[in-house]
Scaffold this active site. Structure first.
Site, PDB file in Angstrom:
ATOM      1  N   ILE A 113      -7.599  -4.332   7.700  1.00  0.00           N
ATOM      2  CA  ILE A 113      -6.239  -3.810   7.782  1.00  0.00           C
ATOM      3  C   ILE A 113      -5.522  -4.017   6.458  1.00  0.00           C
ATOM      4  O   ILE A 113      -5.531  -5.120   5.904  1.00  0.00           O
ATOM      5  CB  ILE A 113      -5.455  -4.538   8.900  1.00  0.00           C
ATOM      6  N   CYS A 114      -4.888  -2.964   5.975  1.00  0.00           N
ATOM      7  CA  CYS A 114      -4.047  -3.072   4.783  1.00  0.00           C
ATOM      8  C   CYS A 114      -2.610  -3.246   5.266  1.00  0.00           C
ATOM      9  O   CYS A 114      -1.959  -2.296   5.684  1.00  0.00           O
ATOM     10  CB  CYS A 114      -4.178  -1.821   3.910  1.00  0.00           C
TER      11      CYS A 114
END
Length: 179
Positions: A113-114
């Site tokens: 996840i960014c």
């Protein structure tokens, strides 16, 4: 070798093995205490759409669940997350990733996840609930400028096409492979 074993092994050459063992034990104890408090707080919060619990007896690895936010293309969908807490938590951010496949501009094919609060904007004041709510919010409000999945970012511009692709992918990769 675990991180705590490495610390002990590294410091044992200087003759300070006992000090290292005490430090690691103390650090693990304080992290365990914090995680137990967060678990109680999360259970008492009554927050709808997010949950997380330790994976068996391992207090340093949790399984989280988030439901897609109402009013978004993710509404009605449910995703599983893995939260791995380091010995340095809460000073050091946990590693959080999707266990279930999630088609999203800020999630890569491996579930990474960014999200800034999991990296450069991390603060020790964040807790499991704030992490889960932030990831849930990200589902409906991606940061296209920091896309990890460029196909999802391109499709995001057309919400009806995005939703069709998302639901097809969800049916194939998540709904049919429920944990």
């Amino acid at each position: 070798m675990s991180g705590s074993e490495q610390q002990v092994a590294t410091n044992s050459s200087s003759g300070k093995k006992n000090d290292s063992v005490q430090t690691v034990t103390k650090d693990k104890h304080s992290v365990s205490k914090r995680l137990q408090q967060e678990l109680m707080s999360l259970m008492m919060s009554g927050e709808k759409g997010v949950s997380a619990f330790p994976d068996g007896d391992n207090l340093f690895k949790w399984i989280g669940t988030i439901q897609g936010p109402i009013g978004t293309v993710y509404e009605g969908l449910e995703y599983r997350l893995i939260l791995d807490f380091p010995n340095g938590y809460p000073i050091v951010a946990p590693k959080v990733k999707f266990e279930s496949s999630c088609f999203h501009p800020n999630v890569d094919e491996n579930g990474n996840i960014c999200l800034d609060i999991l990296r450069e904007k991390w603060s020790a004041t964040y807790d499991v609930l704030s992490i889960l709510l932030s990831v849930q919010s990200l589902l409906g409000d991606p940061n296209i400028a920091s896309a990890l999945n460029h196909h999802a970012a391109d499709l995001w511009k057309n919400q009806s096409l995005f939703k069709k692709y998302l639901l097809d992918k969800y049916d194939k990769e998540v709904r049919n492979k429920k944990f």
